[in-house]
Design a protein around this motif. Structure first.
Motif, short mmCIF file in Angstrom:
data_model
loop_
_atom_site.label_atom_id
_atom_site.label_comp_id
_atom_site.label_asym_id
_atom_site.label_seq_id
_atom_site.Cartn_x
_atom_site.Cartn_y
_atom_site.Cartn_z
N ALA B 71 -64.97 -18.80 49.98
CA ALA B 71 -64.91 -20.27 49.98
C ALA B 71 -64.05 -20.80 51.12
N GLY B 72 -63.59 -19.89 51.99
CA GLY B 72 -62.86 -20.34 53.18
C GLY B 72 -61.35 -20.26 53.09
N ARG B 73 -60.82 -19.72 52.00
CA ARG B 73 -59.37 -19.61 51.85
C ARG B 73 -58.85 -18.37 52.60
N ARG B 74 -57.57 -18.43 52.92
CA ARG B 74 -56.90 -17.26 53.53
C ARG B 74 -56.10 -16.58 52.42
N VAL B 75 -56.58 -15.43 52.00
CA VAL B 75 -56.11 -14.84 50.75
C VAL B 75 -55.33 -13.55 50.98
N ALA B 76 -54.11 -13.49 50.50
CA ALA B 76 -53.34 -12.24 50.51
C ALA B 76 -53.30 -11.68 49.08
N VAL B 77 -53.88 -10.51 48.91
CA VAL B 77 -53.77 -9.80 47.64
C VAL B 77 -52.54 -8.90 47.77
N VAL B 78 -51.51 -9.17 46.98
CA VAL B 78 -50.29 -8.39 47.12
C VAL B 78 -50.33 -7.17 46.22
N SER B 79 -49.83 -6.07 46.77
CA SER B 79 -49.89 -4.76 46.12
C SER B 79 -48.52 -4.12 46.31
N SER B 80 -48.07 -3.36 45.35
CA SER B 80 -46.83 -2.63 45.59
C SER B 80 -47.11 -1.46 46.52
N GLY B 81 -46.10 -0.95 47.14
CA GLY B 81 -46.23 0.25 47.97
C GLY B 81 -47.26 0.09 49.06
N ASP B 82 -48.18 1.03 49.13
CA ASP B 82 -49.31 0.98 50.06
C ASP B 82 -50.56 0.67 49.24
N PRO B 83 -51.37 -0.31 49.67
CA PRO B 83 -52.53 -0.70 48.85
C PRO B 83 -53.51 0.44 48.65
N GLY B 84 -53.52 1.41 49.59
CA GLY B 84 -54.49 2.50 49.53
C GLY B 84 -54.08 3.66 48.67
N VAL B 85 -52.86 3.64 48.13
CA VAL B 85 -52.35 4.75 47.31
C VAL B 85 -52.13 4.27 45.88
N PHE B 86 -53.09 4.54 45.01
CA PHE B 86 -52.99 4.16 43.59
C PHE B 86 -52.62 2.68 43.44
N ALA B 87 -53.27 1.83 44.25
CA ALA B 87 -52.95 0.40 44.18
C ALA B 87 -54.23 -0.41 44.36
N MET B 88 -54.16 -1.57 45.01
CA MET B 88 -55.26 -2.52 44.92
C MET B 88 -56.46 -2.28 45.84
N ALA B 89 -56.35 -1.45 46.87
CA ALA B 89 -57.45 -1.38 47.85
C ALA B 89 -58.74 -0.86 47.22
N SER B 90 -58.67 0.21 46.44
CA SER B 90 -59.90 0.75 45.85
C SER B 90 -60.55 -0.26 44.92
N ALA B 91 -59.75 -0.97 44.14
CA ALA B 91 -60.30 -1.99 43.24
C ALA B 91 -61.01 -3.08 44.03
N LEU B 92 -60.45 -3.41 45.18
CA LEU B 92 -61.08 -4.42 46.05
C LEU B 92 -62.48 -3.97 46.45
N PHE B 93 -62.60 -2.71 46.85
CA PHE B 93 -63.91 -2.22 47.30
C PHE B 93 -64.87 -2.02 46.12
N GLU B 94 -64.34 -1.72 44.96
CA GLU B 94 -65.20 -1.69 43.77
C GLU B 94 -65.79 -3.08 43.51
N ALA B 95 -64.96 -4.11 43.63
CA ALA B 95 -65.45 -5.48 43.42
C ALA B 95 -66.42 -5.88 44.53
N LEU B 96 -66.15 -5.44 45.75
CA LEU B 96 -67.04 -5.75 46.88
C LEU B 96 -68.42 -5.14 46.64
N GLU B 97 -68.42 -3.90 46.16
CA GLU B 97 -69.67 -3.19 45.90
C GLU B 97 -70.48 -3.88 44.81
#
Lengths: 247, 247
Positions: B71-97
């Motif tokens: 919708a045109g927003r600039r969105v930061a999804v905050v994650s603890s640690g590194d997003p790619g290590v047991f955090a939000m990045a994989s969930a993001l790609f699951e939602a993208l898929e």
């Protein structure tokens, strides 16, 4: 002056990945110790002494740094990526163990950094999004048979795997052998990504199947990331879902 | 306004571990999306909207963020640690898929961070100084048998191992079982470190042998690091030498 020693991780390459903790330590240091190209990343200023050294003299370099700190200097040992991941921290403790007992009372800090596999994974998507291993393919310090055994155990555990130092001019055939082992263990369709010069000018990212992977795709400036059995593509990204097989 | 989505790793806890890249993304964002305690780490300012959500709704949260960016927003999804290590990045790609194909054309970036095991290792010394694995002990998303198999493969490969989410109130017996498996595979003398609230107020570090390790030493705020067969103490530190067995 009370000396201290900080082993500072400069991150994967981009200055925007250097933590404020590391920036502060570099600003307070009187001495910068490290491998030439890393020392060159720190700006000169009055009162700051540089001690650049060659590759493969890590323990000697660490002993120099400890000696300077013992003499009251504020010493930053610069390391690429994270000092604790195939970098300077272990060499520092090897030198500490071998040196005078008095060194053990020194103010010693390890300052973490963004290691290459995490920067590479972020650029690719989330290939390390589930359980994973990090393996150094250099056999300078371990026999090839031990490396091959680890490859097999990691593959049989269905870990994603990040490979550091995959292929050097001195040992070009070992990565080819590693790919053979991985094809046998994981099948030809498994995804494998090559990330060269991550976050640096000329960064190059490439993802193929193990059937398509060629040894020449990797060199010492490449981090290689093998997916697990569920790693897949979505659009231009590669990611490993959070669910394991059978969940 | 052209929208974007950045999954930003806030690091292990201390603000001095947040990279400048993440700080810049948070400053440019119009929307902060994430688990409540992580969203609370971002300061309020005019024009910034917060979207805090509960734990265990990662894919729904990711879909919300993707919709906002579309919708045109600039969105930061905050994650603890590194997003790619047991955090939000994989969930993001699951939602993208799972989402509309148009989402795949969005400007999506993963911004790496200092994950807990690297911060913990730095505080302890260099326990991950040689080949290592990272294993999430939570069985929310995988069967326990798969976890136990991975433990055994990692132990037989003589990897050091970092454990995330070792012990929750809902499954207090699994970490006890993990310790049994590790004692059988690695012997009673192997070093194991417990790092709780690393880089936060009340940080607690403790290193014992597997014989001395008790399940109660860990909870969900603890990262546990098991050494490999050569991991040892030097002074107040724990480190793993760069040489493998037999080198």
């Amino acid at each position: 002056m009370t000396g201290w020693l900080a082993v500072a991780g400069l991150g994967a390459g981009d200055a925007a990945l250097v933590t404020p903790e590391v920036t502060a330590a570099l600003a307070e240091a009187t001495d910068i110790v490290g491998y030439g190209p890393y020392v060159a990343r720190v700006a000169a200023r009055p009162g700051l002494t540089f001690h650049a050294s060659d590759n493969r003299v890590e323990v000697e370099r660490a002993a120099l740094a400890l000696g300077l700190a013992a003499a009251g200097r504020r010493v930053a040992v610069v390391s690429s990526g994270d000092p604790g991941v195939f970098a300077m921290a272990s060499a520092l403790f090897e030198a500490l163990e071998a040196g005078p007992a008095a060194w053990q009372a020194l103010d010693i800090r390890i300052l973490p950094g963004i290691t290459a596999m995490l920067a590479a994974a972020a650029r690719l998507g989330a290939p390390l999004g589930h359980d994973f291993c990090a393996i150094n393919l250099s056999d300078n310090l371990k026999p090839w048979a031990a490396i091959e055994h680890r490859l097999r155990m990691a593959a049989r555990g269905d870990f994603a795997i990040a490979f550091y130092n995959p292929r050097s001019k001195a040992r070009p055939h070992q990565f080819a052998r590693a790919l053979q082992v991985l094809r046998a263990e994981c099948g030809a369709g498994r995804l494998i990504s090559f990330a060269r010069d991550v976050t640096k000018p000329g960064e190059r990212l490439e993802t193929v199947t193990l059937a398509e992977a060629r040894p020449e795709m990797a060199d010492m400036r490449t981090v290689v990331i093998l997916g697990n059995s569920r790693t897949r593509r979505v659009g231009r990204f590669v990611y490993t879902p959070r669910q394991a097989e059978g969940a």
